[in-house]
Design a protein around this motif. Sequence first.
Motif, PDB file in Angstrom:
ATOM      1  N   ASP A 198     -15.381   7.501 -20.678  1.00  0.00           N
ATOM      2  CA  ASP A 198     -14.197   8.491 -20.653  1.00  0.00           C
ATOM      3  C   ASP A 198     -12.981   8.076 -20.885  1.00  0.00           C
ATOM      4  O   ASP A 198     -11.828   7.989 -20.167  1.00  0.00           O
ATOM      5  CB  ASP A 198     -14.112   8.775 -19.008  1.00  0.00           C
ATOM      6  CG  ASP A 198     -14.006   7.380 -17.961  1.00  0.00           C
ATOM      7  OD1 ASP A 198     -14.199   6.395 -18.736  1.00  0.00           O
ATOM      8  OD2 ASP A 198     -14.019   7.511 -16.975  1.00  0.00           O
ATOM      9  N   LYS A 199     -12.879   7.356 -22.140  1.00  0.00           N
ATOM     10  CA  LYS A 199     -11.741   6.825 -22.870  1.00  0.00           C
ATOM     11  C   LYS A 199     -10.582   7.925 -22.839  1.00  0.00           C
ATOM     12  O   LYS A 199      -9.349   7.459 -22.351  1.00  0.00           O
ATOM     13  CB  LYS A 199     -11.892   6.389 -24.150  1.00  0.00           C
ATOM     14  CG  LYS A 199     -12.863   5.306 -24.430  1.00  0.00           C
ATOM     15  CD  LYS A 199     -13.066   4.912 -25.797  1.00  0.00           C
ATOM     16  CE  LYS A 199     -14.307   4.053 -25.897  1.00  0.00           C
ATOM     17  NZ  LYS A 199     -15.600   4.322 -25.676  1.00  0.00           N
ATOM     18  N   PHE A 200     -10.768   9.052 -23.109  1.00  0.00           N
ATOM     19  CA  PHE A 200      -9.627   9.960 -23.258  1.00  0.00           C
ATOM     20  C   PHE A 200      -9.395  10.624 -21.797  1.00  0.00           C
ATOM     21  O   PHE A 200      -8.044  11.227 -21.865  1.00  0.00           O
ATOM     22  CB  PHE A 200      -9.923  11.182 -24.176  1.00  0.00           C
ATOM     23  CG  PHE A 200      -9.980  10.546 -25.651  1.00  0.00           C
ATOM     24  CD1 PHE A 200      -8.984  10.863 -26.401  1.00  0.00           C
ATOM     25  CD2 PHE A 200     -11.243  10.250 -26.238  1.00  0.00           C
ATOM     26  CE1 PHE A 200      -8.865  10.656 -27.989  1.00  0.00           C
ATOM     27  CE2 PHE A 200     -11.270   9.727 -27.502  1.00  0.00           C
ATOM     28  CZ  PHE A 200      -9.993   9.641 -28.443  1.00  0.00           C
ATOM     29  N   GLN A 201      -9.842  10.129 -21.028  1.00  0.00           N
ATOM     30  CA  GLN A 201      -9.355  10.562 -19.662  1.00  0.00           C
ATOM     31  C   GLN A 201      -8.644   9.646 -18.877  1.00  0.00           C
ATOM     32  O   GLN A 201      -8.133   9.904 -17.904  1.00  0.00           O
ATOM     33  CB  GLN A 201     -10.695  10.942 -18.746  1.00  0.00           C
ATOM     34  CG  GLN A 201     -11.652  12.043 -19.042  1.00  0.00           C
ATOM     35  CD  GLN A 201     -12.749  12.220 -18.331  1.00  0.00           C
ATOM     36  OE1 GLN A 201     -12.657  11.960 -17.160  1.00  0.00           O
ATOM     37  NE2 GLN A 201     -13.803  12.787 -19.046  1.00  0.00           N
ATOM     38  N   ASN A 202      -8.496   8.383 -19.603  1.00  0.00           N
ATOM     39  CA  ASN A 202      -7.871   7.161 -18.986  1.00  0.00           C
ATOM     40  C   ASN A 202      -6.591   7.036 -19.976  1.00  0.00           C
ATOM     41  O   ASN A 202      -6.282   5.675 -19.769  1.00  0.00           O
ATOM     42  CB  ASN A 202      -8.728   6.049 -18.727  1.00  0.00           C
ATOM     43  CG  ASN A 202      -9.734   6.506 -17.557  1.00  0.00           C
ATOM     44  OD1 ASN A 202      -9.380   6.328 -16.526  1.00  0.00           O
ATOM     45  ND2 ASN A 202     -11.037   6.792 -18.132  1.00  0.00           N
ATOM     46  N   CYS A 203      -6.207   7.741 -20.566  1.00  0.00           N
ATOM     47  CA  CYS A 203      -5.025   7.402 -21.625  1.00  0.00           C
ATOM     48  C   CYS A 203      -4.144   8.781 -21.983  1.00  0.00           C
ATOM     49  O   CYS A 203      -4.808   9.738 -21.865  1.00  0.00           O
ATOM     50  CB  CYS A 203      -5.238   6.600 -22.870  1.00  0.00           C
ATOM     51  SG  CYS A 203      -6.061   7.732 -24.218  1.00  0.00           S
ATOM     52  N   THR A 218     -15.220  17.439 -28.782  1.00  0.00           N
ATOM     53  CA  THR A 218     -15.197  16.088 -27.841  1.00  0.00           C
ATOM     54  C   THR A 218     -14.503  15.019 -28.467  1.00  0.00           C
ATOM     55  O   THR A 218     -15.046  14.656 -29.699  1.00  0.00           O
ATOM     56  CB  THR A 218     -16.700  15.603 -27.405  1.00  0.00           C
ATOM     57  OG1 THR A 218     -17.381  16.648 -26.508  1.00  0.00           O
ATOM     58  CG2 THR A 218     -16.350  14.437 -26.663  1.00  0.00           C
TER      59      THR A 218
END
Length: 300
Positions: free
Chosen positions: A90-95, A29
């Motif tokens: 969900d940081k990596f889902q938004n960049c 992750t």
Amino acid sequence: MSDPKALRNAFGAFATGVTVVTTRQPDGTPRGFTANSFTSVSLDPPLLLVCLAKTAHSAETFANAPHFAVNILAEEQKAVSGLFASRAPDKFQNCAWTPGPSDMPLIDGSLAQFTCANHQLVDAGDHLILIGHIQHFTTTEGQPLGYFRGNYFSIGIEKDLAEAAAAAKGSRLGAVLACDGGVLLKTEGEHLRLPLAPQPTLDSLTDKLTALGLQPQIDFVYATFDDRSTGGHAVYYHGTVTGPLPPGYRILPLADLSDAPLTNPAEAAMLTRYADDFRNGSFSIYHGTETTGQTRQLGA
């Protein structure tokens, strides 16, 4: 000891860039956090460091990860900085990001990306210092995202302001460009002058130099002043240039700048200041008129 809040504000007087530091958990992750406490440490071996609060949710992950990456953000990535400074799950889902060397998450659009092996972990008060051994890095052109006293700022805004001032007064834009131990100058008969842009924009200047076969690198505004001898406004940038010397140009050594036969007296004074700045290892910005004004030191 001083109040922690006051101390934080004092630390904030140091303007920095902004980074997002990333890694992966043991299950793969991706994890990341925003940091402006980043600095280079060594060229040989290639080392850098970032600081991470022990109270951060990802502190244990980064302390134990064999690798991490540092992404230096561009000025248009304020939203990315805010995202990774938040507790959003969900940081990596938004960049936009891409797996890089060692499968480290690299933020798309960053000015520079460093993939590091975890070289050393230092316990430092309420923070951990992550020292990374750089194994791979990439860079791109662009303006950095700046951070000062708790607020973002755009380092590139000086370009827009300088060009607006020049265009409003129908004036000129030029540059002091270091090259091979001297400064690039254009010949005008027996006299010399600094390279000028066909139009009062930085892009016009760089396009002209590039068309001549040169590779300019512009750093910052070096002088901006009202030139009463011409009735216009003058803006000069500082930078460097490489490439074969085109016809009509010459490189004047630093030792000869103060006695150079410059067509424009203001440019002659500017080059004398440049020679002094170079010897002192601390550059400055000039603002005023063609004869009198103030300088503000920039640092080494």
